[in-house]
Write a protein that holds these residues in place. Structure first.
Motif, PDB file in Angstrom:
ATOM      1  N   VAL A   1      -4.630  -6.351   2.914  1.00  0.00           N
ATOM      2  CA  VAL A   1      -4.840  -7.665   2.294  1.00  0.00           C
ATOM      3  C   VAL A   1      -4.268  -7.658   0.881  1.00  0.00           C
ATOM      4  N   ARG A   2      -4.520  -6.588   0.140  1.00  0.00           N
ATOM      5  CA  ARG A   2      -3.996  -6.477  -1.221  1.00  0.00           C
ATOM      6  C   ARG A   2      -2.469  -6.568  -1.211  1.00  0.00           C
ATOM      7  N   ASP A   3      -1.843  -5.864  -0.288  1.00  0.00           N
ATOM      8  CA  ASP A   3      -0.379  -5.863  -0.212  1.00  0.00           C
ATOM      9  C   ASP A   3       0.173  -7.232   0.172  1.00  0.00           C
ATOM     10  N   LYS A   4      -0.480  -7.883   1.118  1.00  0.00           N
ATOM     11  CA  LYS A   4      -0.020  -9.214   1.538  1.00  0.00           C
ATOM     12  C   LYS A   4      -0.181 -10.221   0.413  1.00  0.00           C
ATOM     13  N   THR A   5      -1.274 -10.111  -0.329  1.00  0.00           N
ATOM     14  CA  THR A   5      -1.502 -11.004  -1.463  1.00  0.00           C
ATOM     15  C   THR A   5      -0.446 -10.781  -2.535  1.00  0.00           C
ATOM     16  N   ALA A   6      -0.176  -9.527  -2.840  1.00  0.00           N
ATOM     17  CA  ALA A   6       0.851  -9.204  -3.837  1.00  0.00           C
ATOM     18  C   ALA A   6       2.208  -9.738  -3.390  1.00  0.00           C
TER      19      ALA A   6
ATOM     20  N   THR B   1     -11.997  -0.122   7.085  1.00  0.00           N
ATOM     21  CA  THR B   1     -12.247  -1.115   6.044  1.00  0.00           C
ATOM     22  C   THR B   1     -11.284  -0.933   4.880  1.00  0.00           C
ATOM     23  N   LYS B   2     -11.094   0.308   4.465  1.00  0.00           N
ATOM     24  CA  LYS B   2     -10.154   0.583   3.376  1.00  0.00           C
ATOM     25  C   LYS B   2      -8.740   0.176   3.767  1.00  0.00           C
TER      26      LYS B   2
ATOM     27  N   LYS C   1      -2.288   5.017   2.898  1.00  0.00           N
ATOM     28  CA  LYS C   1      -2.296   4.785   4.340  1.00  0.00           C
ATOM     29  C   LYS C   1      -2.683   6.067   5.088  1.00  0.00           C
ATOM     30  N   MET C   2      -2.118   7.189   4.644  1.00  0.00           N
ATOM     31  CA  MET C   2      -2.419   8.466   5.290  1.00  0.00           C
ATOM     32  C   MET C   2      -3.881   8.861   5.081  1.00  0.00           C
ATOM     33  N   LYS C   3      -4.409   8.609   3.887  1.00  0.00           N
ATOM     34  CA  LYS C   3      -5.815   8.923   3.613  1.00  0.00           C
ATOM     35  C   LYS C   3      -6.739   8.086   4.499  1.00  0.00           C
ATOM     36  N   ASP C   4      -6.424   6.794   4.633  1.00  0.00           N
ATOM     37  CA  ASP C   4      -7.241   5.911   5.469  1.00  0.00           C
ATOM     38  C   ASP C   4      -7.218   6.370   6.928  1.00  0.00           C
ATOM     39  N   LYS C   5      -6.030   6.699   7.415  1.00  0.00           N
ATOM     40  CA  LYS C   5      -5.900   7.157   8.800  1.00  0.00           C
ATOM     41  C   LYS C   5      -6.604   8.499   8.989  1.00  0.00           C
ATOM     42  N   ALA C   6      -6.468   9.387   8.006  1.00  0.00           N
ATOM     43  CA  ALA C   6      -7.117  10.700   8.098  1.00  0.00           C
ATOM     44  C   ALA C   6      -8.631  10.538   8.167  1.00  0.00           C
ATOM     45  N   GLU C   7      -9.172   9.626   7.367  1.00  0.00           N
ATOM     46  CA  GLU C   7     -10.610   9.388   7.384  1.00  0.00           C
ATOM     47  C   GLU C   7     -11.053   8.899   8.762  1.00  0.00           C
ATOM     48  N   GLN C   8     -10.244   8.049   9.371  1.00  0.00           N
ATOM     49  CA  GLN C   8     -10.569   7.553  10.709  1.00  0.00           C
ATOM     50  C   GLN C   8     -10.504   8.679  11.743  1.00  0.00           C
ATOM     51  N   ILE C   9      -9.496   9.523  11.643  1.00  0.00           N
ATOM     52  CA  ILE C   9      -9.330  10.624  12.601  1.00  0.00           C
ATOM     53  C   ILE C   9     -10.465  11.635  12.455  1.00  0.00           C
ATOM     54  N   ILE C  10     -10.810  11.970  11.218  1.00  0.00           N
ATOM     55  CA  ILE C  10     -11.915  12.902  10.986  1.00  0.00           C
ATOM     56  C   ILE C  10     -13.209  12.309  11.519  1.00  0.00           C
ATOM     57  N   GLY C  11     -13.395  11.020  11.285  1.00  0.00           N
ATOM     58  CA  GLY C  11     -14.587  10.343  11.796  1.00  0.00           C
ATOM     59  C   GLY C  11     -14.663  10.392  13.315  1.00  0.00           C
TER      60      GLY C  11
ATOM     61  N   MET D   1       0.854  -1.171   0.000  1.00  0.00           N
ATOM     62  CA  MET D   1       0.000   0.000   0.000  1.00  0.00           C
ATOM     63  C   MET D   1       0.893   1.224   0.000  1.00  0.00           C
ATOM     64  N   GLY D   2       0.530   2.200  -0.799  1.00  0.00           N
ATOM     65  CA  GLY D   2       1.290   3.429  -0.819  1.00  0.00           C
ATOM     66  C   GLY D   2       1.099   4.220   0.460  1.00  0.00           C
ATOM     67  N   LYS D   3       2.091   5.018   0.763  1.00  0.00           N
ATOM     68  CA  LYS D   3       2.006   5.821   1.981  1.00  0.00           C
ATOM     69  C   LYS D   3       0.852   6.799   1.922  1.00  0.00           C
ATOM     70  N   SER D   4       0.550   7.316   0.722  1.00  0.00           N
ATOM     71  CA  SER D   4      -0.559   8.265   0.622  1.00  0.00           C
ATOM     72  C   SER D   4      -1.888   7.569   0.898  1.00  0.00           C
TER      73      SER D   4
END
Length: 70
Positions: free
Chosen positions: A51-56, A44-45, A6-16, A1-4
């Motif tokens: 999962v995508r990264d582990k599969t790859a 979820t994201k 990861k940051m977007k997912d975390k930001a969504e959680q923090i905003i939530g 997973m790209g760092k961006s």
């Protein structure tokens, strides 16, 4: 997973989390529920990206293993 990602997912959680707390503080059930939804969506994201990264990684390892066997 790209760092961006990861940051977007975390930001969504923090905003939530912020929405949830603000909804609790103002007794606004809709805002609180929206915050919980945002957190869940971010989690979820994040899980899907993991999962995508582990599969790859597993596919790459399998390919490498097959090359090494030749």
């Amino acid at each position: 997973m790209g760092k961006s990602d990861k940051m977007k997912d975390k930001a969504e959680q923090i905003i939530g989390k912020g929405k949830e707390k603000l909804g609790q503080a103002t007794d606004n059930e809709e805002l609180e529920a929206a915050g919980k939804r945002d957190q869940l969506k971010g989690e979820t994201k994040e899980t899907a990206h993991d999962v995508r990264d582990k599969t790859a990684g597993a596919v790459k390892d399998a390919k490498d293993s097959l090359r090494d066997d030749k």
